[in-house]
Design a protein around this motif. Sequence first.
Motif, mmCIF file in Angstrom:
data_model
loop_
_atom_site.group_PDB
_atom_site.id
_atom_site.type_symbol
_atom_site.label_atom_id
_atom_site.label_comp_id
_atom_site.label_asym_id
_atom_site.label_seq_id
_atom_site.Cartn_x
_atom_site.Cartn_y
_atom_site.Cartn_z
ATOM 1 N N LYS A 260 22.834 58.795 61.107
ATOM 2 C CA LYS A 260 22.164 58.305 59.905
ATOM 3 C C LYS A 260 23.115 57.388 59.146
ATOM 4 O O LYS A 260 24.242 57.772 58.815
ATOM 5 N N ARG B 235 8.952 71.398 60.389
ATOM 6 C CA ARG B 235 9.090 72.046 59.077
ATOM 7 C C ARG B 235 8.447 73.429 59.061
ATOM 8 O O ARG B 235 8.900 74.326 58.357
ATOM 9 N N ASP C 226 20.026 72.198 46.532
ATOM 10 C CA ASP C 226 19.080 71.195 46.024
ATOM 11 C C ASP C 226 17.630 71.654 46.094
ATOM 12 O O ASP C 226 16.734 70.919 45.705
ATOM 13 N N GLN D 140 5.964 67.718 61.072
ATOM 14 C CA GLN D 140 5.293 68.813 60.375
ATOM 15 C C GLN D 140 5.494 70.139 61.106
ATOM 16 O O GLN D 140 5.708 71.171 60.482
ATOM 17 N N SER E 12 15.673 68.831 58.807
ATOM 18 C CA SER E 12 14.481 69.318 58.106
ATOM 19 C C SER E 12 13.447 68.209 57.924
ATOM 20 O O SER E 12 12.439 68.414 57.258
ATOM 21 N N THR E 13 13.713 67.053 58.478
ATOM 22 C CA THR E 13 12.804 65.892 58.525
ATOM 23 C C THR E 13 12.540 65.227 57.174
ATOM 24 O O THR E 13 11.663 64.371 57.084
ATOM 25 N N VAL E 14 13.268 65.596 56.106
ATOM 26 C CA VAL E 14 13.033 64.863 54.860
ATOM 27 C C VAL E 14 13.702 63.489 54.909
ATOM 28 O O VAL E 14 13.303 62.583 54.191
ATOM 29 N N LEU E 15 14.691 63.346 55.790
ATOM 30 C CA LEU E 15 15.244 62.019 56.068
ATOM 31 C C LEU E 15 14.968 61.688 57.532
ATOM 32 O O LEU E 15 14.904 62.590 58.372
ATOM 33 N N LYS E 16 14.808 60.395 57.800
ATOM 34 C CA LYS E 16 14.597 59.956 59.187
ATOM 35 C C LYS E 16 15.914 59.428 59.758
ATOM 36 O O LYS E 16 16.625 58.686 59.079
ATOM 37 N N ARG F 299 19.367 67.489 56.237
ATOM 38 C CA ARG F 299 18.132 66.821 55.801
ATOM 39 C C ARG F 299 17.451 66.128 56.971
ATOM 40 O O ARG F 299 16.225 66.042 57.036
ATOM 41 N N PHE G 282 14.386 76.390 55.102
ATOM 42 C CA PHE G 282 15.449 75.503 54.618
ATOM 43 C C PHE G 282 15.844 75.910 53.203
ATOM 44 O O PHE G 282 14.998 76.027 52.323
#
Lengths: 247, 397
Positions: free
Chosen positions: A9, A78, A87, A75, A53-57, A50, A83
């Motif tokens: 990333k 998740r 935060d 989806q 957990s797929t909140v960032l690609k 992150r 998680f």
Amino acid sequence: MIKTINLSKTFQDKKRGEIRAVDNVNLECQPGKIFGLLGLNGAGKTTLMRLLSTVLKPTSGTAKINGFDIISDPQKVRANIGFLSSDTALYPRLTAQETVTYFARLNGLDEDLIQQRTDELFRIFNMESFRDRRVDKLSSGMKQKVSLARTIIHNPKILILDEPTLGLDVITSRNIIQFIRKAKEEDKCVLFSTHIMYEAEKLCDEIAVIHQGKILAVGTLEKLRDTVRLKNLDEIFVKLVGEEHEF
Amino acid sequence: MNSKKVKIIYFKEMKDMLRDRRTLISMILVPILLFPILIFGMSSLMIKMTKQAAKRVNPIVVIGGDNAPALFSQLKVDKSFEIVPESDYQTALKDKKITAALEFSTDFEKKIDAGDSAQIKIYYDAAEIRSEMASGKLDNLFKAFQDSVVTERLKVKKVDRSLLHPVKVQKENLAPKEKMGGFFLAMFLPYMIMIMALTGAMYPAIDLTAGEKERGTMETLLVSPASRGEITSGKFLAVFTASLITSIVSTGSMVITAGSSFTRFEEMGKGAVFSVNPLSILILFLLMIPYCCLASSILLSLSLFAKSYKEAQSYLSPLLIVIILPAMVSFLPGFELSARLAFIPVINTSLVLKEVLLGTYHWGFIGLIFLSTTIYALIAIFITRRLFEREQVLFRT
Ligand SMILES: Nc1ncnc2c1ncn2[C@@H]1O[C@H](COP(=O)(O)OP(=O)(O)O)[C@@H](O)[C@H]1O
Ligand SMILES: [Mg+2]
């Protein structure tokens, strides 16, 4: 099981330019094992988690979580993870019960199962006394319990915990450590990040040292001792990261 | 997208929202209280001012009063004037000790009696409201005097008064009572309701986006299996509901306030009865739906950019002005709806609502505006959804 494949990333920052927060990471975490991610502040632990957990690609590479790809099946990924990080706060105006129920519903649990699971979790975590109290009226220890219940309400096979003891008092930290041990007994796959040597040493079956987005070494504590020929984890860590790194 | 999850998120956001005191105040309390206070305050202030002005005694200086004994004695008994003995009337006027000064020419009565024109000078300060009003009153007094002199002179010459007034103009107001009420409402309501729809949704919009980021609950929601689309939809619907609730509460409050007797408009001499056609109200709500959609998604998009409550508020304040100004066109006389204006968001709704409340239904325009605002709203919703998918927006550092 978690398996990352050349996971990377890169952030574009106006002031700092290109930041390789996660750089070509290949890891494998097995069920029934606690996998520790050890790194200094800014090493890339949060970014890596992150991504998982797929909140960032990811910029490149990918990861599989229980066989689901983080890019093509976010989806499902998740739905398979619990998680928790410093935060992931709670809604202050919801009660403990409402909080847990909300995330249970988002996970697609039916109402009977929600009832059964919440009863069970509230009993295990000893939360019955503040079940209907609003989160903003809870102590930080109570909040942490609600957070844990929220994390595992859907009984995920995989737990991703980003510095879960950060900023907590001794008692609450101990509860979390206990919680992680118990998850291991239940054959869950736990990925756990920390910058505290002692925690990693005490808890983890395998440790990966991460620095500037790169995994510098990975293995059991014994294996790390063998490669670096030092006994204590903090010595091993300093040797790997490089003495010149001061902050 | 799973509608069940949208529903779960929507109901949670609504519950959360209704527990937030700030939201409740801006969504329900403010619109309920604002109109009665505004209208009652305005009308009683006007009544009070009118009454006070009528009662007020104006100190004046009269120079050469003996030149016009008849008028002078009339002034002496007039309760709205008090004649003060001040020699330097210019200074007295400047120091606001007197409101006006009069000067009768030396041969005043002689000239009047001779059938000539005599002169009165009024000294006043046009920059002072009280002085201006006093001079107006003196004007009226002298006009009445002049009228009586004219009548007297005509009588002597045996001429009928109608010679002076060949045309008699009589005005009669044929506007239905509904329209009179509507006229007042039509000016304020579109403007107020459009602003309220925005302010009522402002806190929820901030709370559901920047507020979540600030409290750290956004990431908790993002790691749940709900998709970004489901989250956006649930949040959008909640903000939209807040906007609609505020519109309904403000409209109700305004119509009830305007219609109730305690506003004392009769006392102000307008005599208007306030009643609004139910059809107008129905169309009003129909048109408010796309407007509220548009407002909600703009509010959501802007506040999603912000990292904190404070930052979001600083983004939304300019927006408020951008909406307040165009919505104000319903105040402007002669600003009429046209095909071109029907495509300008906010202005179009404001103008058509004004017409509708006056009982004029241009169905073509109503349809066109409903449609164009709906299209703008859909575009705005689409943009909001896109923003929710951008990690640069969600994780700004
Ligand atoms: N959203 C972001 N935009 C730009 N840079 C970021 C962002 N998130 C993290 N970083 C940077 O990436 C690096 C890794 O950060 P992080 O993953 O938070 O480290 P850790 O959790 O190990 O402390 C840091 O240099 C951080 O400043
Ligand atoms: Mg971190």
